[in-house]
Design an enzyme around this catalytic site. Structure first.
Site, mmCIF file in Angstrom:
data_model
loop_
_atom_site.group_PDB
_atom_site.id
_atom_site.type_symbol
_atom_site.label_atom_id
_atom_site.label_comp_id
_atom_site.label_asym_id
_atom_site.label_seq_id
_atom_site.Cartn_x
_atom_site.Cartn_y
_atom_site.Cartn_z
ATOM 1 N N ASN A 9 48.652 49.916 55.194
ATOM 2 C CA ASN A 9 47.265 49.939 55.659
ATOM 3 C C ASN A 9 47.248 49.258 57.019
ATOM 4 O OD1 ASN A 9 44.553 49.782 56.084
ATOM 5 N ND2 ASN A 9 44.110 48.390 54.368
ATOM 6 N N LYS A 11 44.924 49.140 59.114
ATOM 7 C CA LYS A 11 43.591 48.600 59.457
ATOM 8 C C LYS A 11 43.260 48.936 60.928
ATOM 9 C CE LYS A 11 44.193 45.182 55.867
ATOM 10 N NZ LYS A 11 43.877 43.875 55.313
ATOM 11 N N HIS A 97 38.080 49.656 49.984
ATOM 12 C CA HIS A 97 38.833 48.465 50.376
ATOM 13 C C HIS A 97 37.875 47.269 50.427
ATOM 14 C CE1 HIS A 97 41.117 45.602 52.711
ATOM 15 N NE2 HIS A 97 42.195 46.255 52.317
ATOM 16 N N GLU A 99 37.478 44.963 52.461
ATOM 17 C CA GLU A 99 36.842 44.742 53.771
ATOM 18 C C GLU A 99 35.660 45.680 53.966
ATOM 19 O OE1 GLU A 99 40.468 45.137 55.992
ATOM 20 O OE2 GLU A 99 41.185 43.276 55.071
ATOM 21 N N GLU A 169 43.711 44.642 44.464
ATOM 22 C CA GLU A 169 43.918 43.716 45.579
ATOM 23 C C GLU A 169 43.005 42.506 45.409
ATOM 24 O OE1 GLU A 169 45.501 45.899 49.265
ATOM 25 O OE2 GLU A 169 43.353 46.198 49.255
ATOM 26 N N GLY A 175 45.624 39.067 53.343
ATOM 27 C CA GLY A 175 45.738 38.508 54.693
ATOM 28 C C GLY A 175 45.771 36.993 54.717
ATOM 29 N N SER A 215 49.072 40.312 50.632
ATOM 30 C CA SER A 215 50.226 39.568 51.166
ATOM 31 C C SER A 215 51.576 40.013 50.608
ATOM 32 C CB SER A 215 50.026 38.058 50.984
ATOM 33 O OG SER A 215 48.860 37.638 51.667
HETATM 34 P P1 PGA Z 1 47.656 42.153 53.474
HETATM 35 O O1 PGA Z 1 46.501 43.253 53.302
HETATM 36 O O2 PGA Z 1 48.941 42.792 53.025
HETATM 37 O O3 PGA Z 1 47.649 41.823 54.946
HETATM 38 O O4 PGA Z 1 47.287 40.985 52.620
HETATM 39 C C1 PGA Z 1 46.482 44.101 52.184
HETATM 40 C C2 PGA Z 1 45.298 45.030 52.274
HETATM 41 O O5 PGA Z 1 44.236 44.606 52.751
HETATM 42 O O6 PGA Z 1 45.392 46.215 51.886
#
Ligand code: PGA
Length: 260
Positions: A9, A11, A97, A99, A169, A175, A215
Site C-alpha cells: 500500500n 498510500k 482502510h 485512514e 489492521e 505506521g 508495521s
Molecule cells: P504500515 O501500514 O505497514 O506502514 O504500518 C499498513 C497499512 O496502512 O496498510
C-alpha cells in the site's frame, strides 16, 4: 487452497519516477511465485496504468486501486468509480482502510456501497478492518471487528463473499512501528475465520484470505505469515523499499505448508 498475498500500500507517496524505479527493482528480483501466491501493488490513481504496464505479464503480480467512489457515476468531482477502475483492467481495490475511515469519515454503511459497486464491476475488494488502541485496551476488539464485517460484508451471498480479501489492521500498529505479536494476529485472524464460518460455513470460509497489516517488515514477515490463519500482509511503509518488500513477498507461505 486459499491465496497467500503480499499487498503493498504505497498510500500518497512517490513521484512517478520514484514509483517506476521501485517497481523496476522489485521486478528485477525475478521472484518466482507459487500458483496460490500473489503480489499486489496498491498504487496512487495516476500511476495505475503505468505500473500495470510495467508489470506486464509477470505471473501473479497485480495492481490495486487504493479506493473507489461510493456512487456509481455522475457529478462527484474528484471521485473515481469502480467502473472506471475496471475499465483500465485493474483487478483489486482497497476498501475501508483505517485512514479513509478516520480522515474521510467512511462509515460501515458507505463501505457497503463501495463493496457492492466493486463487486458489480469485477473488482476484488481488499476489505480493511481493525480496532483502535482504546478498543484493544478495553478488550472489545473481537466484537468491534465482528461488527465491521457484519455491517459491511454480511449482506453478501456465498458466491460473493469469496471474492473478498480481508485485511486485519489494528490501527495502533499502522505506521507506528508497533506490531501485533504473531500470537495477537493469529488470535484475531482465527476469530475472523470463526465469524465467517458461523455466517457462511466451513467450506467457503477456508477459501477466504485474511491478511495482517500494521508495521509488517522484512524482519517480522516470516513469523507473522507463518501463523495458520494469516494469509499474507498489507504493507505500508516497508513496501516503499524494494529490498524490504522483496523479502516480504518471499516470506509468503509455500504451497506445501499445511493450512487449516
Ligand atoms: P504500515 O501500514 O505497514 O506502514 O504500518 C499498513 C497499512 O496502512 O496498510
Amino acid at each position: 487452497m486459499r491465496k497467500q498475498i503480499a499487498a503493498a500500500n504505497w498510500k500518497m507517496n512517490l513521484t512517478i519516477e520514484e514509483a517506476e524505479q521501485l517497481m523496476n527493482e522489485i521486478l528485477e528480483a525475478k521472484i518466482f511465485l507459487e500458483p496460490q501466491q500473489q503480489a499486489v501493488f496498491a498504487v496512487p490513481f495516476p500511476y495505475l496504468i503505468n505500473i500495470k504496464n510495467k508489470i506486464g505479464e509477470q505471473p501473479n503480480f497485480f495492481v490495486a486501486a487504493q479506493n473507489c467512489a461510493s456512487e456509481k457515476s455522475g457529478a462527484y468531482t474528484g471521485e473515481t468509480s469502480a467502473q472506471m477502475i475496471n475499465s483500465i483492467n485493474i483487478n483489486y481495490v482497497l476498501i475501508g482502510h483505517s485512514e479513509r475511515r478516520e480522515y474521510y469519515n467512511e462509515t460501515n454503511e458507505i463501505l457497503t456501497k463501495k463493496i457492492n459497486l466493486a463487486l458489480a464491476n469485477n473488482l476484488n475488494p481488499i476489505f480493511c478492518c481493525g480496532e483502535s488502541l482504546k478498543i484493544r485496551e478495553g478488550n472489545s476488539q473481537n466484537e468491534f471487528v465482528q461488527n465491521q464485517l457484519k455491517e459491511s460484508l454480511f449482506h453478501l451471498a456465498a458466491g460473493e463473499i469469496n471474492k473478498i480479501i480481508i485485511a486485519y489492521e489494528p490501527i495502533w500498529a499502522i505506521g507506528t512501528g508497533l506490531t501485533a505479536s504473531s500470537l495477537q494476529a493469529q488470535e484475531m485472524h482465527a476469530h475472523i475465520r470463526k465469524v465467517l464460518v458461523d455466517k457462511y460455513g466451513e467450506e467457503i470460509s477456508k477459501t477466504i484470505s485474511i491478511l495482517y497489516g500494521g508495521s509488517v517488515k522484512a524482519a517480522n514477515a516470516l513469523e507473522i505469515f507463518s501463523q495458520p490463519d494469516v494469509d499474507g500482509g498489507l504493507v505500508g511503509g516497508a513496501s516503499l523499499n524494494a529490498q524490504e518488500f522483496i523479502t516480504i513477498i518471499k516470506s509468503l507461505k509455500k504451497i506445501n505448508c499445511p493450512i487449516n
